[in-house]
Design a protein around this motif. Structure first.
Motif, PDB file in Angstrom:
ATOM      1  N   UNK A   1     -70.026-110.701   3.646  1.00  0.00           N
ATOM      2  CA  UNK A   1     -68.926-109.777   3.914  1.00  0.00           C
ATOM      3  C   UNK A   1     -69.076-109.116   5.278  1.00  0.00           C
ATOM      4  N   UNK A   2     -70.308-108.801   5.650  1.00  0.00           N
ATOM      5  CA  UNK A   2     -70.529-108.240   6.988  1.00  0.00           C
ATOM      6  C   UNK A   2     -70.172-109.275   8.048  1.00  0.00           C
ATOM      7  N   UNK A   3     -70.467-110.542   7.769  1.00  0.00           N
ATOM      8  CA  UNK A   3     -70.094-111.609   8.697  1.00  0.00           C
ATOM      9  C   UNK A   3     -68.575-111.700   8.851  1.00  0.00           C
ATOM     10  N   UNK A   4     -67.845-111.552   7.756  1.00  0.00           N
ATOM     11  CA  UNK A   4     -66.381-111.563   7.848  1.00  0.00           C
ATOM     12  C   UNK A   4     -65.878-110.405   8.715  1.00  0.00           C
ATOM     13  N   UNK A   5     -66.488-109.242   8.512  1.00  0.00           N
ATOM     14  CA  UNK A   5     -66.119-108.083   9.330  1.00  0.00           C
ATOM     15  C   UNK A   5     -66.437-108.357  10.792  1.00  0.00           C
ATOM     16  N   UNK A   6     -67.585-108.970  11.036  1.00  0.00           N
ATOM     17  CA  UNK A   6     -67.974-109.295  12.408  1.00  0.00           C
ATOM     18  C   UNK A   6     -66.928-110.187  13.068  1.00  0.00           C
ATOM     19  N   UNK A   7     -66.458-111.189  12.339  1.00  0.00           N
ATOM     20  CA  UNK A   7     -65.480-112.124  12.897  1.00  0.00           C
ATOM     21  C   UNK A   7     -64.173-111.432  13.267  1.00  0.00           C
ATOM     22  N   UNK A   8     -63.699-110.579  12.386  1.00  0.00           N
ATOM     23  CA  UNK A   8     -62.400-109.951  12.652  1.00  0.00           C
ATOM     24  C   UNK A   8     -62.507-108.884  13.732  1.00  0.00           C
ATOM     25  N   UNK A   9     -63.658-108.218  13.828  1.00  0.00           N
ATOM     26  CA  UNK A   9     -63.811-107.191  14.859  1.00  0.00           C
ATOM     27  C   UNK A   9     -64.046-107.800  16.233  1.00  0.00           C
ATOM     28  N   UNK A  10     -64.537-109.029  16.269  1.00  0.00           N
ATOM     29  CA  UNK A  10     -64.812-109.683  17.548  1.00  0.00           C
ATOM     30  C   UNK A  10     -63.579-110.356  18.133  1.00  0.00           C
ATOM     31  N   UNK A  11     -62.487-110.354  17.392  1.00  0.00           N
ATOM     32  CA  UNK A  11     -61.256-110.992  17.863  1.00  0.00           C
ATOM     33  C   UNK A  11     -60.095-110.008  17.760  1.00  0.00           C
ATOM     34  N   UNK A  12     -58.951-110.450  18.205  1.00  0.00           N
ATOM     35  CA  UNK A  12     -57.789-109.552  18.265  1.00  0.00           C
ATOM     36  C   UNK A  12     -57.005-109.542  16.958  1.00  0.00           C
ATOM     37  N   UNK A  13     -57.718-109.445  15.862  1.00  0.00           N
ATOM     38  CA  UNK A  13     -57.066-109.386  14.559  1.00  0.00           C
ATOM     39  C   UNK A  13     -56.922-107.946  14.095  1.00  0.00           C
ATOM     40  N   UNK A  14     -55.914-107.698  13.280  1.00  0.00           N
ATOM     41  CA  UNK A  14     -55.721-106.355  12.720  1.00  0.00           C
ATOM     42  C   UNK A  14     -56.846-106.066  11.738  1.00  0.00           C
ATOM     43  N   UNK A  15     -57.346-104.846  11.801  1.00  0.00           N
ATOM     44  CA  UNK A  15     -58.445-104.427  10.938  1.00  0.00           C
ATOM     45  C   UNK A  15     -57.918-103.685   9.720  1.00  0.00           C
ATOM     46  N   UNK A  16     -56.922-102.836   9.945  1.00  0.00           N
ATOM     47  CA  UNK A  16     -56.339-102.064   8.852  1.00  0.00           C
ATOM     48  C   UNK A  16     -55.711-103.026   7.832  1.00  0.00           C
ATOM     49  N   UNK A  17     -56.138-102.895   6.597  1.00  0.00           N
ATOM     50  CA  UNK A  17     -55.619-103.769   5.539  1.00  0.00           C
ATOM     51  C   UNK A  17     -56.484-104.990   5.271  1.00  0.00           C
ATOM     52  N   UNK A  18     -57.535-105.185   6.060  1.00  0.00           N
ATOM     53  CA  UNK A  18     -58.373-106.367   5.880  1.00  0.00           C
ATOM     54  C   UNK A  18     -59.200-106.277   4.596  1.00  0.00           C
TER      55      UNK A  18
END
Length: 318
Positions: A214-231
């Protein structure tokens, strides 16, 4: 049918026609030009709209939407920094315990040093590591891989680890022999007991792996231009009573949102680093609360999984 191109003036006109207050139109145009209408408006407006319509609630300002957009970017940066710290620790720990158990040269390229029941995944991992070594050897600039190849005719795991992605490292742990996994789980159990001021935490490899994925998934989304809110992560984190009970999270509660990943990151970060992490998030939430007036700001924080009014807790409280 594709939507036709809209000029900045037309974009502003559309927003105003929907009831959005725009105090400074030129500043709004610049924000839309630099950040993209789609990125700013199409998602973050949803918090401020009358349900089932394209119209805004009374007294909604463009600056509120922009504040939520920037909050999303800033909170991602805070999580990214924390995941980088966790990645460094995990890489170092895996390199140490794997090399301790398998001391021969290129032991990490030997399929027999991994879980024999996961051969296909192990072969793919080893192939990826081999390609990384070959790529670094071909580079014209100096690097640590070339240095070890030229001077020691071997690249230790603690050297090649620096060039592996977080995803590869998490998979490396997943594919290790159970006895090797247990050594790392034991070390993180010690970390957890210290962080939580207890002696009863006994992490097994399955729990640890669920947190790391799960931390890896968070890492992926925070390292790119994806929306975080609602993830939300793909899978529930495993329940750890000593940890989750502190945050009123039950065994049967969903543990896939950002807040739940934040909670599990506590056992991977040094207490002082987690306090900084905790307070940095809180600070950004407090800042947003001062810039959003037309709705309850908790509606935004709830999409991250944070409890109602969590941001009002004293700065040092965890």
């Amino acid at each position: 049918m594709s939507k036709p191109f809209k000029t900045l003036d037309e974009q502003i006109s559309i927003l105003k026609s929907r009831g959005l207050i725009i105090p400074d139109e030129e500043a709004a145009k610049l924000s839309l030009l630099c950040n993209n209408y789609y990125n700013v408006i199409n998602y973050y407006s949803k918090f401020f709209m009358v349900g089932g319509t394209d119209n805004y609630l009374p007294d909604v300002s463009f600056n509120e939407i922009l504040s939520v957009y920037y909050f999303d970017k800033e909170i991602k940066s805070i999580f990214l920094k924390a995941t980088i710290d966790i990645e460094k620790c995990l890489k170092s720990m895996i390199a140490y315990y794997f090399s301790e158990a398998h001391s021969e040269d290129y032991s990490y390229l030997n399929v027999n040093n991994f879980d024999c029941s996961k051969i296909t995944k192990t072969v793919n991992l080893i192939s990826g590591i081999s390609k990384t070594i070959a790529q670094k050897e071909r580079e014209k600039i100096d690097n640590s891989v070339k240095h070890y190849l030229n001077h020691h005719f071997n690249v230790p795991l603690w050297v090649i680890m620096n060039y592996l992605s977080f995803g590869q490292v998490v998979q490396f742990y997943e594919l290790m022999k159970q006895s090797d996994q247990n050594k790392i789980a034991k070390r993180f159990s010690d970390f957890s007991n210290k962080a939580l001021n207890t002696t009863t935490v006994h992490l097994d490899s399955k729990k640890l792996l669920s947190y790391l994925k799960n931390i890896h998934e968070i890492r992926n989304i925070t390292a790119h231009s994806n929306k975080f809110i609602g993830f939300k992560c793909k899978e529930n984190a495993h329940y750890l009573n000593e940890l989750h009970s502190l945050y009123n999270i039950g065994n049967n509660d969903s543990k896939q949102d950002v807040f739940n990943v934040f909670v599990t990151m506590r056992i991977f970060l040094a207490p002082g680093n987690f306090t900084t992490f905790n307070n940095s998030i809180r600070k950004r939430m407090v800042h947003l609360s001062k810039n959003v007036n037309s709705i309850d700001v908790n509606e935004i924080f709830e999409k991250l999984g944070f409890p109602y009014d969590w941001y009002k807790l004293p700065a040092k409280q965890l």
